[in-house]
Scaffold this active site. Structure first.
Site, short mmCIF file in Angstrom:
data_model
loop_
_atom_site.label_atom_id
_atom_site.label_comp_id
_atom_site.label_asym_id
_atom_site.label_seq_id
_atom_site.Cartn_x
_atom_site.Cartn_y
_atom_site.Cartn_z
N SER A 2 0.92 -1.16 0.03
CA SER A 2 0.07 0.12 -0.06
C SER A 2 1.05 1.37 -0.09
O SER A 2 2.02 1.13 0.25
CB SER A 2 -0.87 0.16 1.24
OG SER A 2 -0.10 0.04 2.33
N ASP B 146 -1.26 -1.72 -3.89
CA ASP B 146 -2.58 -1.85 -3.54
C ASP B 146 -3.30 -0.33 -3.27
O ASP B 146 -2.61 0.36 -2.50
CB ASP B 146 -2.42 -2.46 -1.99
CG ASP B 146 -3.67 -3.14 -1.61
OD1 ASP B 146 -4.55 -3.20 -2.30
OD2 ASP B 146 -3.98 -3.19 -0.11
N GLY C 135 -10.63 -7.22 1.59
CA GLY C 135 -11.22 -7.38 2.88
C GLY C 135 -11.57 -8.76 3.15
O GLY C 135 -12.60 -9.08 3.66
N GLY C 136 -10.68 -9.84 3.12
CA GLY C 136 -10.90 -11.32 3.04
C GLY C 136 -10.72 -11.70 4.40
O GLY C 136 -11.01 -12.88 5.12
N ASN D 289 -7.20 -10.72 -1.30
CA ASN D 289 -6.38 -9.61 -0.37
C ASN D 289 -6.25 -10.32 1.11
O ASN D 289 -7.36 -10.22 1.50
CB ASN D 289 -6.69 -8.13 -0.63
CG ASN D 289 -6.57 -7.77 -1.72
OD1 ASN D 289 -6.16 -8.49 -2.88
ND2 ASN D 289 -6.47 -6.50 -2.13
N VAL D 290 -5.13 -10.28 1.57
CA VAL D 290 -4.82 -10.57 3.21
C VAL D 290 -3.93 -9.78 3.50
O VAL D 290 -2.65 -9.53 2.99
CB VAL D 290 -4.47 -12.20 3.18
CG1 VAL D 290 -4.56 -12.36 4.74
CG2 VAL D 290 -5.34 -13.07 2.51
N ASN D 291 -4.41 -9.20 4.66
CA ASN D 291 -3.37 -8.36 5.49
C ASN D 291 -3.66 -8.46 6.90
O ASN D 291 -2.72 -8.78 7.66
CB ASN D 291 -3.30 -6.82 5.06
CG ASN D 291 -2.49 -5.82 5.59
OD1 ASN D 291 -1.26 -6.52 6.05
ND2 ASN D 291 -2.51 -4.76 5.60
ZN LIG Z 1 -8.22 -3.43 -0.33
#
Ligand SMILES: [Zn+2]
Length: 284
Positions: A50, A82, A209-210, A230-232
Site C-alpha cells: 500500500s 495496493d 477484506g478477506g 487480499n490478505v493483510n
Molecule cells: Zn483493499
C-alpha cells in the site's frame, strides 16, 4: 525469476477455479514469511504494497526485497501496488519496478473512474504491467483508506461489466459486502453480484477484506469467479499476538530477532493456510 505481472497466473486461476492471494507487506519479516510460505506450498504469489507501506519501508526497498524473493524462489511473484490513489503514484511505482498496480478510482464518479483507469491501463500495459481497478466502495479501514459502513456501496453488476469492457483491467475489485480490517460479525457476501459480473468478463474478480471471512464463504466466492484475494489483517493479528505473548512473558527480552522471528513463523503459517484454502498451492 524476475517479477511477473498478474497475467502470469490470474487467467489460469479463473479458468481452473482457484485464487491467488495478495499478501500485504509491512516490514522485512512479511517478505520473508510470505515467500517461505509460497516456497513450501509451491504457490504463485502477489506481494501487496500500500502507499502507507511504501512510505514506511521505502519504495526502492520494497522493490528490492520483492525482487530478491522472486529471484531466489524461482516462483512467479508479482509486486502489486495496493489501492493506488493517483496516476502519478502508479507511474512512480512502475518506474521503480512494480510488476502490477491497482488504481482505485472508486471514489470518483463512474465515468471519471473509467476515464482515469483507462489512462492507467494504457500506460501500464505498454510496459507489461497488470492493472486492477475498483468499482463500488469497500468499507472499513486500511492504511490511508477509511470508509464508514454507511458510505460503503455495493458494486452495480451492469456498471462493473461496462467498467471492464471499457478499461480492460486485468482484475476487478468489486464491493460485494466484505470490508477492510477484521469483522465483528459475519459478512454477507453478495455471491449473486460476483457471479453476474464474473460470467460476463474475462478478468477475475478481486476480493478485498478477506480477513475473518469463513473458509466456506471464501471457497464459494472462488467458485463464482473470484481469482484474487487480499490478505493483510489476519497476518497482522497473528504477528502481534506472538509478540505480545513473548514480551509479556519475557519483560527483559530486547533482541528484536527473539520476538520478530517467532512472529514471522506465525505469519508464514497463516499464509500457508490461505494458499491451501484459495487452492493456489501447487500451482506455481
Ligand atoms: Zn483493499
Amino acid at each position: 525469476m524476475p517479477l511477473v505481472s498478474m497475467n502470469h497466473f490470474l487467467p489460469r486461476a479463473k479458468q481452473e477455479g482457484f485464487a491467488v492471494g495478495q499478501f500485504n507487506v509491512n516490514n522485512l519479516e512479511y517478505f520473508q514469511a510470505i515467500i517461505e510460505a509460497a516456497k513450501e506450498e509451491r504457490s504463485p504469489l502477489i506481494f501487496g504494497a500500500s502507499e502507507g507501506a511504501i512510505r514506511y519501508i521505502g519504495l526502492n526497498n520494497v522493490v528490492a526485497l520483492a525482487k530478491v524473493a522472486a529471484d531466489e524462489s524461482g516462483l512467479p511473484v508479482a509486486l502489486h501496488l495496493d489501492h493506488g490513489s493517483s496516476f502519478d503514484v502508479v507511474m512512480k511505482c512502475i518506474r521503480a519496478g512494480f510488476s502490477s498496480v491497482m488504481f482505485d478510482g472508486s471514489h470518483y464518479s463512474f465515468e471519471e473512474n473509467i476515464r482515469l483507469t483507462k489512462k492507467v491501463v494504457e500506460a501500464a500495459h505498454a510496459v507489461g504491467v497488470s492493472v486492477e481497478g475498483e468499482l463500488g466502495t469497500i468499507g472499513g479501514v486500511e492504511d490511508d483508506l477509511d470508509v464508514a459502513e454507511e458510505d460503503a456501496t455495493l458494486a452495480n453488476p451492469e456498471e462493473a461489466i461496462r467498467f471492464w469492457e471499457e478499461t480492460r483491467v486485468d482484475a476487478v475489485a468489486i464491493a460485494v459486502g466484505t470490508a477492510h480490517g477484521m469483522y465483528k460479525g459475519e459478512p454477507k457476501i453478495r455471491y449473486d453480484i460476483i457471479e453476474k459480473v464474473a460470467s460476463k468478463i474475462e478478468a477475475p474478480i478481486v476480493l478485498h477484506g478477506g480477513s475473518g471471512v469463513p473458509d466456506e464463504s471464501i471457497k464459494k466466492a472462488i467458485s463464482y469467479g473470484v481469482g484474487k484475494i487480499n490478505v493483510n489483517t489476519e497476518n497482522q493479528v497473528a504477528q502481534v499476538q506472538v509478540i505480545r505473548e513473548l514480551l509479556d512473558k519475557n519483560p527483559d527480552m530486547i533482541d528484536p530477532r527473539k520476538y520478530l522471528g517467532p512472529s514471522r513463523e506465525a505469519i508464514k503459517e497463516v499464509v500457508k493456510g490461505k494458499m491451501r484454502l484459495f487452492g493456489s498451492s501447487g500451482k506455481a
